[in-house]
Design a protein around this motif. Structure first.
Motif, PDB file in Angstrom:
ATOM      1  N   MET A 194       0.560  -1.259   0.315  1.00  0.00           N
ATOM      2  CA  MET A 194       0.083  -0.159  -0.259  1.00  0.00           C
ATOM      3  C   MET A 194       0.510   1.094   0.553  1.00  0.00           C
ATOM      4  O   MET A 194       0.734   2.064  -0.589  1.00  0.00           O
ATOM      5  CB  MET A 194      -1.052   0.014   1.261  1.00  0.00           C
ATOM      6  CG  MET A 194      -1.782  -0.855   1.385  1.00  0.00           C
ATOM      7  SD  MET A 194      -2.627  -1.246  -0.601  1.00  0.00           S
ATOM      8  CE  MET A 194      -3.928   0.520  -0.317  1.00  0.00           C
ATOM      9  N   ILE A 195       2.152   0.792   0.424  1.00  0.00           N
ATOM     10  CA  ILE A 195       2.472   2.717   0.698  1.00  0.00           C
ATOM     11  C   ILE A 195       3.240   2.664  -0.488  1.00  0.00           C
ATOM     12  O   ILE A 195       3.678   3.973  -1.530  1.00  0.00           O
ATOM     13  CB  ILE A 195       3.935   2.046   1.594  1.00  0.00           C
ATOM     14  CG1 ILE A 195       3.645   2.376   2.972  1.00  0.00           C
ATOM     15  CG2 ILE A 195       4.547   2.937   1.429  1.00  0.00           C
ATOM     16  CD1 ILE A 195       4.411   1.660   3.934  1.00  0.00           C
ATOM     17  N   LEU A 196       3.891   1.448  -1.221  1.00  0.00           N
ATOM     18  CA  LEU A 196       4.055   1.676  -3.039  1.00  0.00           C
ATOM     19  C   LEU A 196       3.523   2.550  -3.588  1.00  0.00           C
ATOM     20  O   LEU A 196       4.018   3.525  -4.869  1.00  0.00           O
ATOM     21  CB  LEU A 196       5.037   0.395  -3.177  1.00  0.00           C
ATOM     22  CG  LEU A 196       6.264   0.395  -2.892  1.00  0.00           C
ATOM     23  CD1 LEU A 196       6.694  -1.881  -2.993  1.00  0.00           C
ATOM     24  CD2 LEU A 196       6.812   1.008  -2.642  1.00  0.00           C
ATOM     25  N   LEU A 197       2.015   1.469  -3.653  1.00  0.00           N
ATOM     26  CA  LEU A 197       0.630   2.060  -4.070  1.00  0.00           C
ATOM     27  C   LEU A 197       1.015   3.767  -4.035  1.00  0.00           C
ATOM     28  O   LEU A 197       0.522   4.674  -5.083  1.00  0.00           O
ATOM     29  CB  LEU A 197      -0.557   0.949  -3.834  1.00  0.00           C
ATOM     30  CG  LEU A 197      -1.658   1.896  -4.389  1.00  0.00           C
ATOM     31  CD1 LEU A 197      -1.834   1.901  -6.164  1.00  0.00           C
ATOM     32  CD2 LEU A 197      -2.769   1.301  -3.988  1.00  0.00           C
ATOM     33  N   ALA A 198       0.405   4.097  -2.615  1.00  0.00           N
ATOM     34  CA  ALA A 198       0.910   5.822  -2.594  1.00  0.00           C
ATOM     35  C   ALA A 198       1.668   6.403  -2.895  1.00  0.00           C
ATOM     36  O   ALA A 198       1.150   7.555  -3.527  1.00  0.00           O
ATOM     37  CB  ALA A 198       0.428   5.418  -1.068  1.00  0.00           C
ATOM     38  N   LEU A 199       2.710   6.269  -2.930  1.00  0.00           N
ATOM     39  CA  LEU A 199       3.738   6.322  -3.539  1.00  0.00           C
ATOM     40  C   LEU A 199       4.403   7.060  -5.252  1.00  0.00           C
ATOM     41  O   LEU A 199       4.328   8.083  -5.238  1.00  0.00           O
ATOM     42  CB  LEU A 199       4.832   6.259  -2.755  1.00  0.00           C
ATOM     43  CG  LEU A 199       6.052   6.714  -1.456  1.00  0.00           C
ATOM     44  CD1 LEU A 199       7.188   5.546  -1.192  1.00  0.00           C
ATOM     45  CD2 LEU A 199       5.342   7.591  -1.531  1.00  0.00           C
ATOM     46  N   GLY A 200       3.382   5.846  -5.266  1.00  0.00           N
ATOM     47  CA  GLY A 200       3.522   6.025  -6.832  1.00  0.00           C
ATOM     48  C   GLY A 200       2.322   6.513  -7.738  1.00  0.00           C
ATOM     49  O   GLY A 200       2.216   7.439  -8.147  1.00  0.00           O
ATOM     50  N   LEU A 201       0.885   6.788  -6.602  1.00  0.00           N
ATOM     51  CA  LEU A 201       0.232   7.700  -7.305  1.00  0.00           C
ATOM     52  C   LEU A 201       0.393   9.104  -6.682  1.00  0.00           C
ATOM     53  O   LEU A 201      -0.238  10.320  -8.295  1.00  0.00           O
ATOM     54  CB  LEU A 201      -1.146   7.498  -6.147  1.00  0.00           C
ATOM     55  CG  LEU A 201      -1.715   6.179  -7.083  1.00  0.00           C
ATOM     56  CD1 LEU A 201      -3.282   5.674  -5.424  1.00  0.00           C
ATOM     57  CD2 LEU A 201      -2.428   6.028  -7.683  1.00  0.00           C
ATOM     58  N   VAL A 202       1.745   9.342  -5.813  1.00  0.00           N
ATOM     59  CA  VAL A 202       1.854  10.680  -5.605  1.00  0.00           C
ATOM     60  C   VAL A 202       1.963  10.704  -6.729  1.00  0.00           C
ATOM     61  O   VAL A 202       2.322  12.033  -7.633  1.00  0.00           O
ATOM     62  CB  VAL A 202       2.350  10.805  -4.363  1.00  0.00           C
ATOM     63  CG1 VAL A 202       3.235  11.933  -4.272  1.00  0.00           C
ATOM     64  CG2 VAL A 202       1.391  10.461  -3.189  1.00  0.00           C
ATOM     65  N   LEU A 203       3.615  10.101  -7.231  1.00  0.00           N
ATOM     66  CA  LEU A 203       4.372  10.531  -8.061  1.00  0.00           C
ATOM     67  C   LEU A 203       4.251  10.794  -9.527  1.00  0.00           C
ATOM     68  O   LEU A 203       4.061  11.736 -10.482  1.00  0.00           O
ATOM     69  CB  LEU A 203       5.780   9.665  -8.051  1.00  0.00           C
ATOM     70  CG  LEU A 203       6.352   9.526  -6.906  1.00  0.00           C
ATOM     71  CD1 LEU A 203       7.137   7.801  -7.708  1.00  0.00           C
ATOM     72  CD2 LEU A 203       7.615  10.723  -7.203  1.00  0.00           C
ATOM     73  N   VAL A 204       2.498   9.868  -9.540  1.00  0.00           N
ATOM     74  CA  VAL A 204       1.892  10.408 -10.814  1.00  0.00           C
ATOM     75  C   VAL A 204       0.930  11.541 -11.700  1.00  0.00           C
ATOM     76  O   VAL A 204       1.315  11.952 -12.472  1.00  0.00           O
ATOM     77  CB  VAL A 204       0.490   9.199 -11.373  1.00  0.00           C
ATOM     78  CG1 VAL A 204      -0.011   9.426 -12.182  1.00  0.00           C
ATOM     79  CG2 VAL A 204       1.617   7.836 -11.732  1.00  0.00           C
ATOM     80  N   VAL A 205       0.686  12.348  -9.402  1.00  0.00           N
ATOM     81  CA  VAL A 205      -0.004  12.677  -9.894  1.00  0.00           C
ATOM     82  C   VAL A 205       0.693  13.766  -9.970  1.00  0.00           C
ATOM     83  O   VAL A 205       0.674  15.371 -10.443  1.00  0.00           O
ATOM     84  CB  VAL A 205      -1.162  13.088  -8.852  1.00  0.00           C
ATOM     85  CG1 VAL A 205      -1.730  14.364  -8.656  1.00  0.00           C
ATOM     86  CG2 VAL A 205      -2.153  12.019  -8.637  1.00  0.00           C
ATOM     87  N   GLU A 206       2.281  14.790  -9.163  1.00  0.00           N
ATOM     88  CA  GLU A 206       3.209  15.553  -9.558  1.00  0.00           C
ATOM     89  C   GLU A 206       3.320  15.497 -10.541  1.00  0.00           C
ATOM     90  O   GLU A 206       3.693  16.770 -11.427  1.00  0.00           O
ATOM     91  CB  GLU A 206       4.297  15.140  -8.504  1.00  0.00           C
ATOM     92  CG  GLU A 206       3.550  14.751  -6.719  1.00  0.00           C
ATOM     93  CD  GLU A 206       3.504  17.104  -6.615  1.00  0.00           C
ATOM     94  OE1 GLU A 206       4.219  17.845  -7.050  1.00  0.00           O
ATOM     95  OE2 GLU A 206       2.616  17.083  -5.791  1.00  0.00           O
ATOM     96  N   GLY A 207       3.960  14.344 -11.301  1.00  0.00           N
ATOM     97  CA  GLY A 207       4.561  14.459 -12.493  1.00  0.00           C
ATOM     98  C   GLY A 207       3.458  14.654 -14.033  1.00  0.00           C
ATOM     99  O   GLY A 207       3.761  15.552 -14.861  1.00  0.00           O
TER     100      GLY A 207
END
Length: 65
Positions: A3-16
């Motif tokens: 879940m932490i990896l999923l959350a970090l991935g989603l943050v990076l996608v939105v920021e990107g």
């Protein structure tokens, strides 16, 4: 851990996406943040934390998590 990896991935996608779609707006926002006082920046950070927790609670309530 997943879940932490999923959350970090989603943050990076939105920021990107923000940087790809509107880089000048991101730079304007960063300039506005530079002009804020330290206490105001802390309030913005606290608001982001509370907003994120509310979104996580909504996701759990909807059964996503």
């Amino acid at each position: 851990m997943g879940m932490i990896l999923l959350a970090l991935g989603l943050v990076l996608v939105v920021e990107g996406l923000a940087w790809v779609l509107a880089p000048s707006l991101v730079e304007q926002m960063l300039e506005m943040l530079r002009n804020l006082s330290i206490p105001a920046r802390r309030q913005v950070g606290a608001l982001a934390i509370v907003s994120g927790l509310i979104l996580l609670w909504c996701a759990q309530w909807l059964g996503v998590l």
